[in-house]
Design an enzyme around this catalytic site. Sequence first.
Site, mmCIF file in Angstrom:
data_model
loop_
_atom_site.group_PDB
_atom_site.id
_atom_site.type_symbol
_atom_site.label_atom_id
_atom_site.label_comp_id
_atom_site.label_asym_id
_atom_site.label_seq_id
_atom_site.Cartn_x
_atom_site.Cartn_y
_atom_site.Cartn_z
ATOM 1 C CE LYS A 74 -11.393 38.405 -0.581
ATOM 2 N NZ LYS A 74 -10.851 37.103 -0.213
ATOM 3 C CG PHE A 107 -10.590 30.420 1.835
ATOM 4 C CD1 PHE A 107 -11.642 29.532 1.669
ATOM 5 C CD2 PHE A 107 -10.499 31.496 0.955
ATOM 6 C CE1 PHE A 107 -12.589 29.715 0.670
ATOM 7 C CE2 PHE A 107 -11.442 31.693 -0.056
ATOM 8 C CZ PHE A 107 -12.489 30.795 -0.198
ATOM 9 C CG ASP A 113 -3.933 33.423 -0.649
ATOM 10 O OD1 ASP A 113 -4.149 34.629 -0.896
ATOM 11 O OD2 ASP A 113 -4.822 32.556 -0.679
HETATM 12 C C1 LIG Z 1 -10.871 35.797 -0.994
HETATM 13 C C2 LIG Z 1 -9.675 34.949 -0.938
HETATM 14 C C3 LIG Z 1 -9.313 34.134 -2.031
HETATM 15 C C4 LIG Z 1 -10.171 33.972 -3.252
HETATM 16 O O1 LIG Z 1 -10.323 35.172 -3.952
HETATM 17 P P1 LIG Z 1 -11.537 35.361 -4.991
HETATM 18 O O2 LIG Z 1 -11.306 36.717 -5.562
HETATM 19 O O3 LIG Z 1 -12.790 35.237 -4.193
HETATM 20 O O4 LIG Z 1 -11.415 34.292 -5.992
HETATM 21 C C5 LIG Z 1 -8.113 33.435 -1.944
HETATM 22 N N1 LIG Z 1 -7.333 33.527 -0.854
HETATM 23 C C6 LIG Z 1 -7.653 34.286 0.201
HETATM 24 C C7 LIG Z 1 -6.718 34.364 1.364
HETATM 25 C C8 LIG Z 1 -8.844 35.012 0.205
HETATM 26 O O5 LIG Z 1 -9.172 35.743 1.273
#
Ligand SMILES: *Cc1c(COP(=O)(O)O)cnc(C)c1O
Length: 386
Positions: free
Chosen positions: A244, A130, A215
């Site tokens: 985050k 994701f 990521d």
């Molecule tokens: C939450 C998340 C995203 C997206 O971040 P947003 O701030 O919601 O755009 C991308 N990668 C990972 C692994 C995430 O947990």
Amino acid sequence: MSKSYLMNTYGRFDVTFEKGEGTKLYDKEGNEYLDFVSGVAVNCLGHCNPVIVNTIKEQSSKLMHISNYYWNENAMKLTEILCKNSDFDKVFMCNSGTEAIEAGLKLARKYGSIHGGEEKKEIIYMENSFHGRTMGALSVTGQPKYQESFRPLIGDVKSVKFNDQEDIKIKISKNTAAVIVEPIQGEGGIIPAKKEYLKLLRELCDENGAVLIFDEVQCGMGRTGKLFAYEKFGVVPDIVCIAKALGGGFPIGAMVAKENVAASFVPGDHGNTYGGNPLACAVATSVLGELIDKKIIEVNVNEKSGYLFDKLKKLKEKYHIISDVRGMGLLVGVEIKSDIKKIINTCFENKLLLITAGANVIRFLPPLNVSFEEIDKALSIFEKAL
Ligand SMILES: *Cc1c(COP(=O)(O)O)cnc(C)c1O
């Protein structure tokens, strides 16, 4: 108050929160909830941490926003802290995780076109990953349910099986511009990458002149027990995307890169209006100050992680519907063989907030400064639900 104007993009719990303090949230009727979701790994210092509140008060009365056509010291300070506490040299500032991913994908393609020519555009991503909801990030998110209604997605992307050494060996080539991977798949069910797998990705990217992107939007910023998750795996990527927990509840994101890769971007290549604004940068700087200088990562995360894992593993022995307890630090997944919705809803009725990760995993994401007592209380509610 009407609920009918918010666009219908989330299945929401039947509660309206009004205020928060530390690990506790309060609804409009004054009911107290224990928050083990933390805004999905965002509120790393709990709700309304006084350090964050004071920073917002002070900075918002001085300067909130200026254009990126001018310098501001808060952005200089934050980016210096991020680089001095990592293996990286340059930071692109933005406002969310998905924006950090977009920036990383664009930088990798620019680097590819400079060093490998027009053919070098391919991005390899993992099944079950994701990376966000914008078209670029969505195109490399390996879960068809998120992609289905939004095709056509961006071209020249290809998926491989996560943690499968043979699959990536076959699929990577000189035309690969980037490989993107979560060191711990979050939404996909709290599935850590194998160390040897990340090491192999590093080797294959080096052999093929491809950029390795981690990521760490969910697993970064202290959640694993290190500031960056890659430190836990002993593999240094070329680009790390974070967001985050970086703002502790204030919207901010960043794409952090090695000098040689970052050098591909020149003025005009990428940008945004708000990224690096003085208010967001001041907040993130005070969040990092708390996490690093007050040893919340070094001491609290590691100590509470051990405690939480021990207790969950004991529950696994006692309740056979638990099939696995996994994760790292305070990013914890409990895989369940029966109806997880029912367990989560029962916890909710008993005023404990938990969320799912994938189809059959319950996620525990307490704030990084959670106490032993709060963990005990959460686990007693969870056990009752089991
Ligand atoms: C939450 C998340 C995203 C997206 O971040 P947003 O701030 O919601 O755009 C991308 N990668 C990972 C692994 C995430 O947990």
